[in-house]
Enzyme design. Structure first.
Site, PDB file in Angstrom:
ATOM      1  N   ILE A   1       0.838  -1.207   0.000  1.00 58.44           N
ATOM      2  CA  ILE A   1       0.000   0.000   0.000  1.00 58.44           C
ATOM      3  C   ILE A   1       0.873   1.257   0.000  1.00 58.44           C
ATOM      4  CG2 ILE A   1      -1.554   1.404   1.452  1.00 58.44           C
ATOM      5  CD1 ILE A   1      -3.284  -0.735   0.491  1.00 58.44           C
ATOM      6  N   ASP A  51      12.929   0.705  13.418  1.00 60.96           N
ATOM      7  CA  ASP A  51      11.705   0.149  13.994  1.00 60.96           C
ATOM      8  C   ASP A  51      10.871   1.338  14.470  1.00 60.96           C
ATOM      9  OD1 ASP A  51       9.740  -0.988  15.683  1.00 60.96           O
ATOM     10  OD2 ASP A  51      11.030  -2.723  16.076  1.00 60.96           O
ATOM     11  N   LYS A  68       6.121  12.685  15.555  1.00 61.78           N
ATOM     12  CA  LYS A  68       7.007  13.322  16.554  1.00 61.78           C
ATOM     13  C   LYS A  68       8.379  13.592  15.931  1.00 61.78           C
ATOM     14  CE  LYS A  68       7.110  14.533  20.867  1.00 61.78           C
ATOM     15  NZ  LYS A  68       6.205  15.597  21.275  1.00 61.78           N
ATOM     16  N   SER A  93      -5.003   4.049   7.767  1.00 65.85           N
ATOM     17  CA  SER A  93      -5.953   3.445   8.704  1.00 65.85           C
ATOM     18  C   SER A  93      -6.631   2.238   8.060  1.00 65.85           C
ATOM     19  CB  SER A  93      -6.956   4.518   9.146  1.00 65.85           C
ATOM     20  OG  SER A  93      -7.777   4.024  10.164  1.00 65.85           O
ATOM     21  N   LYS A 146      -6.063   0.885  14.852  1.00 67.96           N
ATOM     22  CA  LYS A 146      -6.497   1.781  13.771  1.00 67.96           C
ATOM     23  C   LYS A 146      -7.499   2.817  14.293  1.00 67.96           C
ATOM     24  CE  LYS A 146      -4.139  -0.234  10.373  1.00 67.96           C
ATOM     25  NZ  LYS A 146      -2.987   0.394   9.718  1.00 67.96           N
ATOM     26  N   ILE A 168      -7.989  -4.291  -1.061  1.00 61.21           N
ATOM     27  CA  ILE A 168      -7.195  -3.870  -2.220  1.00 61.21           C
ATOM     28  C   ILE A 168      -6.401  -5.084  -2.705  1.00 61.21           C
ATOM     29  CG2 ILE A 168      -5.441  -2.268  -3.084  1.00 61.21           C
ATOM     30  CD1 ILE A 168      -8.010  -0.839  -2.061  1.00 61.21           C
TER      31      ILE A 168
HETATM   32  C1  HXC Z   1      -0.972 -14.952  17.490  1.00 63.08           C
HETATM   33  C2  HXC Z   1       1.106 -13.933  17.251  1.00 63.08           C
HETATM   34  C3  HXC Z   1       1.111 -14.215  15.852  1.00 63.08           C
HETATM   35  C4  HXC Z   1      -0.018 -14.909  15.314  1.00 63.08           C
HETATM   36  C5  HXC Z   1       2.943 -13.172  16.369  1.00 63.08           C
HETATM   37  N1  HXC Z   1       2.264 -13.304  17.504  1.00 63.08           N
HETATM   38  N2  HXC Z   1       2.257 -13.716  15.340  1.00 63.08           N
HETATM   39  N3  HXC Z   1       0.092 -14.302  18.061  1.00 63.08           N
HETATM   40  N4  HXC Z   1      -1.026 -15.254  16.156  1.00 63.08           N
HETATM   41  N5  HXC Z   1      -0.092 -15.211  14.021  1.00 63.08           N
HETATM   42  C6  HXC Z   1       2.687 -12.884  18.833  1.00 63.08           C
HETATM   43  C7  HXC Z   1       3.985 -13.537  19.256  1.00 63.08           C
HETATM   44  O1  HXC Z   1       3.760 -14.848  19.734  1.00 63.08           O
HETATM   45  C8  HXC Z   1       4.421 -12.597  20.370  1.00 63.08           C
HETATM   46  O2  HXC Z   1       3.677 -12.790  21.555  1.00 63.08           O
HETATM   47  C9  HXC Z   1       3.983 -11.234  19.860  1.00 63.08           C
HETATM   48  O3  HXC Z   1       2.972 -11.481  18.849  1.00 63.08           O
HETATM   49  C10 HXC Z   1       5.108 -10.473  19.226  1.00 63.08           C
HETATM   50  O4  HXC Z   1       5.684 -11.262  18.211  1.00 63.08           O
HETATM   51  P1  HXC Z   1       7.144 -11.010  17.661  1.00 63.08           P
HETATM   52  O5  HXC Z   1       7.347 -11.876  16.485  1.00 63.08           O
HETATM   53  O6  HXC Z   1       8.112 -11.075  18.793  1.00 63.08           O
HETATM   54  O7  HXC Z   1       7.050  -9.479  17.270  1.00 63.08           O
HETATM   55  P2  HXC Z   1       7.727  -8.684  16.142  1.00 63.08           P
HETATM   56  O8  HXC Z   1       8.981  -9.335  15.656  1.00 63.08           O
HETATM   57  O9  HXC Z   1       7.833  -7.313  16.623  1.00 63.08           O
HETATM   58  O10 HXC Z   1       6.666  -8.769  14.948  1.00 63.08           O
HETATM   59  C11 HXC Z   1       5.518  -8.005  14.926  1.00 63.08           C
HETATM   60  C12 HXC Z   1       4.382  -8.752  14.235  1.00 63.08           C
HETATM   61  C13 HXC Z   1       4.834  -9.272  12.864  1.00 63.08           C
HETATM   62  C14 HXC Z   1       3.202  -7.774  14.069  1.00 63.08           C
HETATM   63  C15 HXC Z   1       3.978  -9.905  15.089  1.00 63.08           C
HETATM   64  O11 HXC Z   1       3.750  -9.965  12.242  1.00 63.08           O
HETATM   65  C16 HXC Z   1       5.331  -8.209  11.962  1.00 63.08           C
HETATM   66  O12 HXC Z   1       6.423  -7.686  12.131  1.00 63.08           O
HETATM   67  N6  HXC Z   1       4.574  -7.816  10.948  1.00 63.08           N
HETATM   68  C17 HXC Z   1       4.997  -6.742  10.012  1.00 63.08           C
HETATM   69  C18 HXC Z   1       4.548  -7.033   8.641  1.00 63.08           C
HETATM   70  C19 HXC Z   1       3.048  -7.151   8.584  1.00 63.08           C
HETATM   71  O13 HXC Z   1       2.398  -7.748   9.396  1.00 63.08           O
HETATM   72  N7  HXC Z   1       2.478  -6.607   7.569  1.00 63.08           N
HETATM   73  C20 HXC Z   1       1.028  -6.697   7.360  1.00 63.08           C
HETATM   74  C21 HXC Z   1       0.508  -5.431   7.128  1.00 63.08           C
HETATM   75  S1  HXC Z   1      -1.136  -5.634   6.525  1.00 63.08           S
HETATM   76  P3  HXC Z   1       4.252 -13.662  22.814  1.00 63.08           P
HETATM   77  O14 HXC Z   1       3.173 -13.597  23.845  1.00 63.08           O
HETATM   78  O15 HXC Z   1       4.463 -15.054  22.294  1.00 63.08           O
HETATM   79  O16 HXC Z   1       5.517 -12.993  23.239  1.00 63.08           O
HETATM   80  C22 HXC Z   1      -2.039  -4.695   7.521  1.00 63.08           C
HETATM   81  C23 HXC Z   1      -3.465  -4.540   7.092  1.00 63.08           C
HETATM   82  C24 HXC Z   1      -4.311  -4.082   8.241  1.00 63.08           C
HETATM   83  O17 HXC Z   1      -1.604  -4.180   8.473  1.00 63.08           O
HETATM   84  C25 HXC Z   1      -5.696  -3.719   7.844  1.00 63.08           C
HETATM   85  C26 HXC Z   1      -6.415  -4.747   7.102  1.00 63.08           C
HETATM   86  C27 HXC Z   1      -7.729  -4.307   6.528  1.00 63.08           C
END
Ligand code: HXC
Length: 289
Positions: free
Chosen positions: A33, A81, A141, A158, A176, A205
């Site tokens: 996006i 980050d 910020k 959002s 959001k 999308i």
């Molecule tokens: C349940 C989960 C999980 C899952 C991670 N966790 N994946 N819990 N189901 N599938 C938990 C982990 O167990 C951990 O909790 C906590 O989340 C943090 O995980 P980490 O891997 O340590 O965190 P981090 O490395 O910071 O990663 C953040 C993340 C990851 C959000 C979990 O997915 C990420 O970095 N995503 C970035 C890319 C992304 O997601 N893009 C999508 C954008 S699309 P515990 O308790 O075990 O410590 C989008 C669209 C939104 O946003 C709107 C849609 C309409």
């Protein structure tokens, strides 16, 4: 790979040099996006810095976007980050050092996964809220002095999830909703400084990470439930983004631009009888006056 090219400028309603001399600072700019948002701004004359966690992915995307327009400058700043405001401040400084200033900010970095409440740990909830909401706050910020200096424009990314309850998305919906609230407050607080703040809320999308995670199955059939009868495209997001940054929106602040083909208005009404009942009613050539 870029989704837009020079044909976006050639076939566009926008002037080719609309954003000449402007510099955009975009978190999540290597994701689908936000990337198309940067592509549109750059094709229409802006330079940009895209910010991400993964340096290779971020730098590769920056080089590809830069190649879209001769003379464009697009830098990729990795190892940032958005949960760490100091890292964003360093990225903002590097942007000003290399590109001269910051006029436009897109706070787009986001994290998402599907999880029911029972299996969503407190840390998982905190991770998503920290990336999406705190990360958006940190982004503004870190760029605030530039926004103030240049009477800049903010765009938050959002969603529509929180307009109703979407299962397995409590963490993202809460984040959001907070972003919408933050944008509205900044519109009011920063308006007197000449800064505008709006949100864009993409619906389904096609070709995005969110779509692949949330829609995916049955996608051909599903698009018939969208009032405009198709999934959104990344170009739809690009066009709305250009509008919100353009002088055409110079009196537009504190708004949430939903780009979803009208889908969220259906709510739970998106059942089996929509849109067939509408088509059926309109097939009868007997309109009442
Ligand atoms: C349940 C989960 C999980 C899952 C991670 N966790 N994946 N819990 N189901 N599938 C938990 C982990 O167990 C951990 O909790 C906590 O989340 C943090 O995980 P980490 O891997 O340590 O965190 P981090 O490395 O910071 O990663 C953040 C993340 C990851 C959000 C979990 O997915 C990420 O970095 N995503 C970035 C890319 C992304 O997601 N893009 C999508 C954008 S699309 P515990 O308790 O075990 O410590 C989008 C669209 C939104 O946003 C709107 C849609 C309409």
């Amino acid at each position: 790979m870029s989704t837009l090219d020079q044909s976006f400028v050639k076939n566009s309603v926008w002037k080719p040099d609309l954003f000449k001399g402007k510099v955009a600072f975009v978190t999540g700019g290597a994701g689908t996006i936000c990337r198309v948002q940067v592509e549109a701004l750059v094709l229409l004359g802006a330079n940009a810095a895209i910010i991400g966690r993964n340096p290779e992915k971020t730098e590769k995307a920056a080089a590809e976007i830069q190649a879209l327009r001769p003379g464009a400058k697009v830098i990729g700043i990795g190892k940032v980050d958005v949960r760490e405001v100091e890292q964003l401040a360093a990225a903002a400084k590097k942007t000003v050092d290399e590109l001269g200033k910051i006029d436009f900010v897109i706070a787009g970095a986001a994290g998402n996964f599907l999880s029911d409440f029972n299996h969503l740990s407190a840390n998982a909830f905190k991770s998503v809220v920290s990336i999406d909401l705190l990360g958006s706050y940190n982004t503004i910020k870190a760029t605030f002095s530039e926004l103030k200096k240049n009477k800049g424009v903010i765009l938050f990314v959002s969603a529509t999830l929180h307009y109703y309850g979407v299962p397995f998305q409590s963490h993202v919906g809460a984040a959001k909703a907070g972003i919408d609230a933050l944008s509205n407050a900044l519109a009011v607080e920063l308006g007197p400084l000449g800064i505008r703040s709006n949100c864009i809320a993409p619906g389904a999308i096609a070709g995005t990470e969110g779509f692949d995670r949330l829609v995916q199955s049955g996608s051909e059939e599903g698009q018939n439930k969208v009032p405009l009868a198709r999934w959104g495209t990344t170009k739809d997001i690009a066009e709305a983004t250009v509008y919100l940054f353009s002088p055409a929106a110079s009196y537009v602040t504190g708004t949430i631009q939903v780009v979803d083909g009208g889908f969220w208005h259906l709510g739970s009404f998106a059942g089996d009888f929509y849109p067939s009942v509408i088509k059926q009613q309109n097939s009868i050539d007997n309109p009442k006056l």
